[in-house]
Design a protein around this motif. Structure first.
Motif, PDB file in Angstrom:
ATOM      1  N   LEU A  31      -9.035 -11.590   6.704  1.00 11.92           N
ATOM      2  CA  LEU A  31      -9.296 -11.417   5.282  1.00 11.92           C
ATOM      3  C   LEU A  31      -8.118 -11.929   4.459  1.00 11.92           C
ATOM      4  O   LEU A  31      -8.310 -12.590   3.431  1.00 11.92           O
ATOM      5  N   ALA A  32      -6.920 -11.642   4.904  1.00  5.83           N
ATOM      6  CA  ALA A  32      -5.721 -12.101   4.193  1.00  5.83           C
ATOM      7  C   ALA A  32      -5.695 -13.625   4.077  1.00  5.83           C
ATOM      8  O   ALA A  32      -5.390 -14.164   3.005  1.00  5.83           O
ATOM      9  N   LYS A  33      -6.032 -14.329   5.153  1.00  6.74           N
ATOM     10  CA  LYS A  33      -6.048 -15.796   5.117  1.00  6.74           C
ATOM     11  C   LYS A  33      -7.065 -16.310   4.109  1.00  6.74           C
ATOM     12  O   LYS A  33      -6.794 -17.242   3.356  1.00  6.74           O
ATOM     13  N   SER A  85      -0.880 -11.901   2.230  1.00  6.22           N
ATOM     14  CA  SER A  85      -0.394 -11.514   3.555  1.00  6.22           C
ATOM     15  C   SER A  85      -1.243 -10.381   4.134  1.00  6.22           C
ATOM     16  O   SER A  85      -1.919  -9.652   3.397  1.00  6.22           O
ATOM     17  N   GLN A  86      -1.152 -10.241   5.446  1.00  3.69           N
ATOM     18  CA  GLN A  86      -1.846  -9.149   6.115  1.00  3.69           C
ATOM     19  C   GLN A  86      -1.281  -7.817   5.632  1.00  3.69           C
ATOM     20  O   GLN A  86      -2.016  -6.845   5.461  1.00  3.69           O
ATOM     21  N   GLN A  87       0.013  -7.777   5.337  1.00  9.96           N
ATOM     22  CA  GLN A  87       0.650  -6.559   4.835  1.00  9.96           C
ATOM     23  C   GLN A  87       0.065  -6.159   3.472  1.00  9.96           C
ATOM     24  O   GLN A  87      -0.080  -4.972   3.177  1.00  9.96           O
ATOM     25  N   THR A  88      -0.292  -7.149   2.674  1.00  6.72           N
ATOM     26  CA  THR A  88      -0.902  -6.872   1.369  1.00  6.72           C
ATOM     27  C   THR A  88      -2.263  -6.212   1.557  1.00  6.72           C
ATOM     28  O   THR A  88      -2.580  -5.219   0.891  1.00  6.72           O
ATOM     29  N   VAL A  89      -3.066  -6.738   2.465  1.00  7.54           N
ATOM     30  CA  VAL A  89      -4.384  -6.142   2.736  1.00  7.54           C
ATOM     31  C   VAL A  89      -4.208  -4.715   3.241  1.00  7.54           C
ATOM     32  O   VAL A  89      -4.925  -3.799   2.809  1.00  7.54           O
ATOM     33  N   THR A  90      -3.242  -4.509   4.125  1.00  7.28           N
ATOM     34  CA  THR A  90      -2.961  -3.159   4.630  1.00  7.28           C
ATOM     35  C   THR A  90      -2.589  -2.224   3.475  1.00  7.28           C
ATOM     36  O   THR A  90      -3.092  -1.090   3.402  1.00  7.28           O
ATOM     37  N   ALA A  91      -1.742  -2.690   2.570  1.00  5.33           N
ATOM     38  CA  ALA A  91      -1.323  -1.860   1.432  1.00  5.33           C
ATOM     39  C   ALA A  91      -2.510  -1.515   0.537  1.00  5.33           C
ATOM     40  O   ALA A  91      -2.613  -0.382   0.052  1.00  5.33           O
ATOM     41  N   TRP A  92      -3.404  -2.463   0.331  1.00  2.23           N
ATOM     42  CA  TRP A  92      -4.613  -2.175  -0.465  1.00  2.23           C
ATOM     43  C   TRP A  92      -5.447  -1.095   0.205  1.00  2.23           C
ATOM     44  O   TRP A  92      -5.889  -0.142  -0.425  1.00  2.23           O
ATOM     45  N   GLU A  93      -5.684  -1.287   1.510  1.00  4.26           N
ATOM     46  CA  GLU A  93      -6.574  -0.375   2.237  1.00  4.26           C
ATOM     47  C   GLU A  93      -5.999   1.028   2.376  1.00  4.26           C
ATOM     48  O   GLU A  93      -6.748   1.994   2.477  1.00  4.26           O
TER      49      GLU A  93
END
Length: 117
Positions: A20-22, A27-35
């Protein structure tokens, strides 16, 4: 709330956070922070998410659809009048009890239908 919605939509597509990040160019860290609720997506990210998952931004934000309450009330009143005036259905006489059951059923149906939106 938006984080859980993003997570649910991503999992429905059987995607990883990295995938999803790509797609969203974050970044993958951004998606993690959202979730996890540690960060909120920007308005442009919300728009991109809505486009990608084919949902509305209101859906992502957990907002119900805007409704015209006056029109809804008028529709219910019209339906009530119609049912009150019904004397038969399918050649069989309708009793007052039949009309009340039909009204209760329709009210429940539309209440449940509106909650899902």
């Amino acid at each position: 709330m938006i984080g859980q919605t993003i997570r649910d939509l991503r999992k429905q597509r059987k995607m990883s956070q990295t995938e999803l990040a790509k797609i969203l160019h974050v970044s993958q860290q951004t998606v993690t922070a959202w979730e996890t609720g540690k960060a909120e997506p920007s308005s442009s990210a919300i728009s991109s998410l809505a486009d990608y998952f084919n949902v509305t931004t209101d859906y992502l934000l957990g907002r119900p659809e805007k409704k015209d309450d006056n029109a809804k009330t008028a529709d219910i009143e019209d339906l009530d009048k119609m049912i009150d005036n019904a004397r038969s259905f399918g050649g069989k006489k309708m009793t007052e009890n039949d009309r009340e059951i039909i009204k209760a059923y329709l009210k429940g149906f539309y209440d449940n239908k509106n909650q899902g939106k």
